[in-house]
Design a protein around this motif. Sequence first.
Motif, PDB file in Angstrom:
ATOM      1  N   ILE B  69       0.859  -1.190   0.000  1.00 63.13           N
ATOM      2  CA  ILE B  69       0.000   0.000   0.000  1.00 63.13           C
ATOM      3  C   ILE B  69       0.895   1.239   0.000  1.00 63.13           C
ATOM      4  CG2 ILE B  69      -1.778   1.265   1.278  1.00 63.13           C
ATOM      5  CD1 ILE B  69      -2.722  -1.478   2.351  1.00 63.13           C
ATOM      6  N   LEU B  70       0.846   1.985  -1.088  1.00 61.89           N
ATOM      7  CA  LEU B  70       1.735   3.134  -1.280  1.00 61.89           C
ATOM      8  C   LEU B  70       1.033   4.413  -0.850  1.00 61.89           C
ATOM      9  CD1 LEU B  70       3.010   2.191  -4.859  1.00 61.89           C
ATOM     10  CD2 LEU B  70       4.019   1.575  -2.656  1.00 61.89           C
ATOM     11  N   PRO B  71       1.801   5.464  -0.561  1.00 69.79           N
ATOM     12  CA  PRO B  71       1.172   6.762  -0.331  1.00 69.79           C
ATOM     13  C   PRO B  71       0.486   7.225  -1.619  1.00 69.79           C
ATOM     14  CG  PRO B  71       3.573   6.979  -0.437  1.00 69.79           C
ATOM     15  CD  PRO B  71       3.276   5.515  -0.421  1.00 69.79           C
ATOM     16  N   ASP B  72      -0.547   8.038  -1.486  1.00 71.92           N
ATOM     17  CA  ASP B  72      -1.376   8.432  -2.623  1.00 71.92           C
ATOM     18  C   ASP B  72      -0.896   9.740  -3.236  1.00 71.92           C
ATOM     19  OD1 ASP B  72      -3.399   8.721  -4.467  1.00 71.92           O
ATOM     20  OD2 ASP B  72      -4.939   9.282  -3.010  1.00 71.92           O
ATOM     21  N   GLY B  73      -0.766   9.765  -4.553  1.00 72.36           N
ATOM     22  CA  GLY B  73      -0.539  11.035  -5.226  1.00 72.36           C
ATOM     23  C   GLY B  73       0.634  11.035  -6.193  1.00 72.36           C
ATOM     24  N   ASN B  95       8.883 -14.736  -7.478  1.00 66.73           N
ATOM     25  CA  ASN B  95       9.800 -15.139  -8.541  1.00 66.73           C
ATOM     26  C   ASN B  95       9.325 -14.586  -9.885  1.00 66.73           C
ATOM     27  OD1 ASN B  95       7.905 -16.975  -9.761  1.00 66.73           O
ATOM     28  ND2 ASN B  95       8.315 -18.372  -8.051  1.00 66.73           N
ATOM     29  N   ARG B  96      10.011 -14.983 -10.935  1.00 64.82           N
ATOM     30  CA  ARG B  96       9.729 -14.322 -12.216  1.00 64.82           C
ATOM     31  C   ARG B  96       8.433 -14.797 -12.877  1.00 64.82           C
ATOM     32  NH1 ARG B  96      14.716 -16.300 -16.010  1.00 64.82           N
ATOM     33  NH2 ARG B  96      15.839 -14.880 -14.660  1.00 64.82           N
ATOM     34  N   THR B  97       7.708 -15.698 -12.244  1.00 64.31           N
ATOM     35  CA  THR B  97       6.373 -16.039 -12.764  1.00 64.31           C
ATOM     36  C   THR B  97       5.274 -15.277 -12.013  1.00 64.31           C
ATOM     37  OG1 THR B  97       5.960 -17.905 -11.263  1.00 64.31           O
ATOM     38  CG2 THR B  97       7.165 -18.385 -13.292  1.00 64.31           C
ATOM     39  N   THR B  98       5.659 -14.353 -11.148  1.00 60.88           N
ATOM     40  CA  THR B  98       4.656 -13.603 -10.391  1.00 60.88           C
ATOM     41  C   THR B  98       3.822 -12.693 -11.294  1.00 60.88           C
ATOM     42  OG1 THR B  98       4.314 -12.238  -8.417  1.00 60.88           O
ATOM     43  CG2 THR B  98       6.103 -11.592  -9.882  1.00 60.88           C
ATOM     44  N   THR B  99       2.673 -12.274 -10.787  1.00 60.49           N
ATOM     45  CA  THR B  99       1.831 -11.292 -11.480  1.00 60.49           C
ATOM     46  C   THR B  99       1.580 -10.108 -10.554  1.00 60.49           C
ATOM     47  OG1 THR B  99       0.698 -13.027 -12.742  1.00 60.49           O
ATOM     48  CG2 THR B  99      -0.423 -10.895 -12.562  1.00 60.49           C
ATOM     49  N   LEU B 100       1.851  -8.913 -11.039  1.00 59.63           N
ATOM     50  CA  LEU B 100       1.515  -7.709 -10.268  1.00 59.63           C
ATOM     51  C   LEU B 100       0.113  -7.257 -10.667  1.00 59.63           C
ATOM     52  CD1 LEU B 100       4.577  -7.906  -9.862  1.00 59.63           C
ATOM     53  CD2 LEU B 100       4.676  -5.425  -9.928  1.00 59.63           C
ATOM     54  N   LEU B 101      -0.610  -6.690  -9.714  1.00 62.01           N
ATOM     55  CA  LEU B 101      -1.958  -6.205 -10.008  1.00 62.01           C
ATOM     56  C   LEU B 101      -2.049  -4.754  -9.535  1.00 62.01           C
ATOM     57  CD1 LEU B 101      -5.303  -8.080  -9.547  1.00 62.01           C
ATOM     58  CD2 LEU B 101      -5.066  -5.711  -8.818  1.00 62.01           C
ATOM     59  N   ALA B 102      -2.280  -3.845 -10.481  1.00 60.73           N
ATOM     60  CA  ALA B 102      -2.379  -2.414 -10.158  1.00 60.73           C
ATOM     61  C   ALA B 102      -3.819  -2.090  -9.813  1.00 60.73           C
ATOM     62  CB  ALA B 102      -1.922  -1.583 -11.350  1.00 60.73           C
ATOM     63  N   LEU B 103      -4.068  -1.710  -8.575  1.00 65.59           N
ATOM     64  CA  LEU B 103      -5.423  -1.361  -8.130  1.00 65.59           C
ATOM     65  C   LEU B 103      -5.408   0.111  -7.716  1.00 65.59           C
ATOM     66  CD1 LEU B 103      -8.329  -2.182  -7.261  1.00 65.59           C
ATOM     67  CD2 LEU B 103      -7.364  -2.775  -5.023  1.00 65.59           C
ATOM     68  N   GLY B 104      -5.862   0.978  -8.607  1.00 70.13           N
ATOM     69  CA  GLY B 104      -5.847   2.405  -8.294  1.00 70.13           C
ATOM     70  C   GLY B 104      -5.898   3.229  -9.559  1.00 70.13           C
ATOM     71  N   GLY B 105      -5.470   4.473  -9.457  1.00 69.53           N
ATOM     72  CA  GLY B 105      -5.517   5.380 -10.594  1.00 69.53           C
ATOM     73  C   GLY B 105      -4.269   5.282 -11.451  1.00 69.53           C
ATOM     74  N   GLY B 106      -4.037   6.337 -12.228  1.00 65.92           N
ATOM     75  CA  GLY B 106      -2.943   6.327 -13.175  1.00 65.92           C
ATOM     76  C   GLY B 106      -1.575   6.219 -12.548  1.00 65.92           C
ATOM     77  N   VAL B 107      -1.400   6.844 -11.384  1.00 67.27           N
ATOM     78  CA  VAL B 107      -0.090   6.799 -10.734  1.00 67.27           C
ATOM     79  C   VAL B 107       0.232   5.366 -10.320  1.00 67.27           C
ATOM     80  CG1 VAL B 107       1.193   7.516  -8.687  1.00 67.27           C
ATOM     81  CG2 VAL B 107      -0.154   9.193  -9.963  1.00 67.27           C
ATOM     82  N   ILE B 108      -0.740   4.694  -9.729  1.00 68.99           N
ATOM     83  CA  ILE B 108      -0.547   3.292  -9.354  1.00 68.99           C
ATOM     84  C   ILE B 108      -0.301   2.427 -10.588  1.00 68.99           C
ATOM     85  CG2 ILE B 108      -1.816   1.266  -8.507  1.00 68.99           C
ATOM     86  CD1 ILE B 108      -0.659   2.905  -6.259  1.00 68.99           C
ATOM     87  N   GLY B 109      -1.077   2.664 -11.630  1.00 73.34           N
ATOM     88  CA  GLY B 109      -0.914   1.882 -12.852  1.00 73.34           C
ATOM     89  C   GLY B 109       0.463   2.075 -13.471  1.00 73.34           C
TER      90      GLY B 109
END
Lengths: 366, 366
Positions: B69-73, B95-109
């Motif tokens: 959970i990152l700071p917002d903005g 490991n290198r088969t992991t999947t990241l999931l961006a949940l948020g706005g453009g900065v998170i994406g």
Amino acid sequence: MHTLTVDLGDRSYPIYIGTGLLDRAELYTPHIKGRQVLIVTNETVAPLYLQRVKTALQQTSGLQVDEVILPDGEAFKNLDTLNLIYDALLEKRHNRTTTLLALGGGVIGDMCGYAAASYQRGVNFIQVPTTLLSQVDSSVGGKTGVNHRLGKNMIGAFHQPQCVLADTETLNTLPERELSAGIAEVIKYGLICDEPFYRWLQDNMAALMARDPRALAYAIERSCQNKAEVVAQDETESGIRATLNLGHTFGHAIESHQGYGQWLHGEAVGAGMLQAADLSWRMGNISAPELEALRALLQQAGLPVTGPADMTVDDYLSRMVVDKKVLDGRIRLVLLQRIGEACITSEVPRELLLQTLQAGNRLGCP
Amino acid sequence: MHTLTVDLGDRSYPIYIGTGLLDRAELYTPHIKGRQVLIVTNETVAPLYLQRVKTALQQTSGLQVDEVILPDGEAFKNLDTLNLIYDALLEKRHNRTTTLLALGGGVIGDMCGYAAASYQRGVNFIQVPTTLLSQVDSSVGGKTGVNHRLGKNMIGAFHQPQCVLADTETLNTLPERELSAGIAEVIKYGLICDEPFYRWLQDNMAALMARDPRALAYAIERSCQNKAEVVAQDETESGIRATLNLGHTFGHAIESHQGYGQWLHGEAVGAGMLQAADLSWRMGNISAPELEALRALLQQAGLPVTGPADMTVDDYLSRMVVDKKVLDGRIRLVLLQRIGEACITSEVPRELLLQTLQAGNRLGCP
């Protein structure tokens, strides 16, 4: 001068190998598409070679040539140092047609390459490796990146250079330890895919250690050829390319345990290759005399043949698990099928791996 | 639910648009190849939607689901925050088969996508955009990256997601300012390549501002369609894709001058589009009534129609020169050829550009 081509379709590029290449403007020019170049080098290499490269580049009229001089060493291969490259690019207003030029060893090549991969989402770069290790290894294959405190090369990209200039004269200023570290990777190519070259190395190690220019040029060319063939088959390391990591899973554990920069990468790979060979012997793939001959060859090359004295089995295991070569929690190792052929396996009996790690200073003992 | 496909050969991916998508496990599952997922989100979005996404993912047995959970903005879109994602990945041993999931706005994406592009030289990621801006813009097209203190999005990579889930329900929690910022990009698609859509927006702006679900879904789908078509033609922005930057060169100058995070990206783009339109009018490409109608539409969308009051012509110029859209020192601008068609030019008469910048609060005045 010899020219090899790394065959990667529209990302193919030439490797020039020879003496006095640094000064030859006509080798750089065709690979610079914009009007800006940033030379990325370090405090050790800059006094030796920076001016020569600048002079060669400045023969192209209208070219803006800037430089950034980084601190020297694997300990600085991190995001903070990388940021110094971005700072220089932005302060000098380099645009997306700029070309970065890596002048130095593997650390400079990896960081400069990654800066090129990520600056404005990707710009061109040229490799001018000045160590044996980087000439035979890190300048070929497009792997770029930096370390994270929790793992080596964990942040990076695949990004191919426009060309590589391997000037063998630069090896004359190389410290003894770094020469040995480079030879570790040279031996690796013989072990994993080129038995005749391995035999040649056994016959010519004294000449290499004496920096005989012909012997060095031959070893560099043959190594690059071997690596280029492997990389061309498997650019993003989904299969055969992983054999280039012989000794690296052990070696990375050593480097990580000691703190990056204490052992040279090639030294850790040297000790790691012998551990991989020890395990290959325990699995019945190579003979005891072959294992002994490898140990002798590594010693002749001035390389360590044991891991750090204080490193425990748990020290190895905990660090090997976080290595990139781990799939779904299983340790995948590159071992020798025979001298001149590597294999990749996740089927290593755990007790044999433990025996190799426990053997410590007495590799090859039951 | 509607499904669009962004056609990029073997990097093609689907965009799912509809209501209640967050909870639908079967939308995520086919796009997760390993056994690990790291959800990257921020302090604002986490309390609203994190648990729902986790619950959906946990329906897949044996999947390791972690979160950071990152700071917002926008002010946190930098290498330091990026490093928090790497920390989480390494601490949890992804490991290198992991999947990241961006949940948020453009900065998170953008940050999550860039972490995915660079972690172990590239892993998979899924976009779950929760703002209008990110649903219509930053989740489509594969641009990822972070800001540098000297320039926006200066460090990054092109990296395509496995899929995009645009759940329109998430817009119900969006602050008014962010809704307007998203609509700025929606208007952009009408201006640059879709005149009928621009007319539709003139007729339906009140419904969009009232968050009418049907109107929003239509606007998102049509915007994504327009962007997907442009991106499919030009994945790495060598040509037509640059038209998507209408208003961005002015807008980036505003954001950079104010300090990132003071103006929302969409707000700066709104003001920047009007500056681009003003310049297009001065060049004779659009009429005064068309310019006025655009100003009215932007105002109806709650967007600023002038740059910051204290920003001088020099403030603009010095920041526009460092923008990525600069080739060899010439400012290349995206302007309107007419309403519904953009053009890219480096042939703008300097005095007309200066007039637009000087006009300040009185855009469209002689």
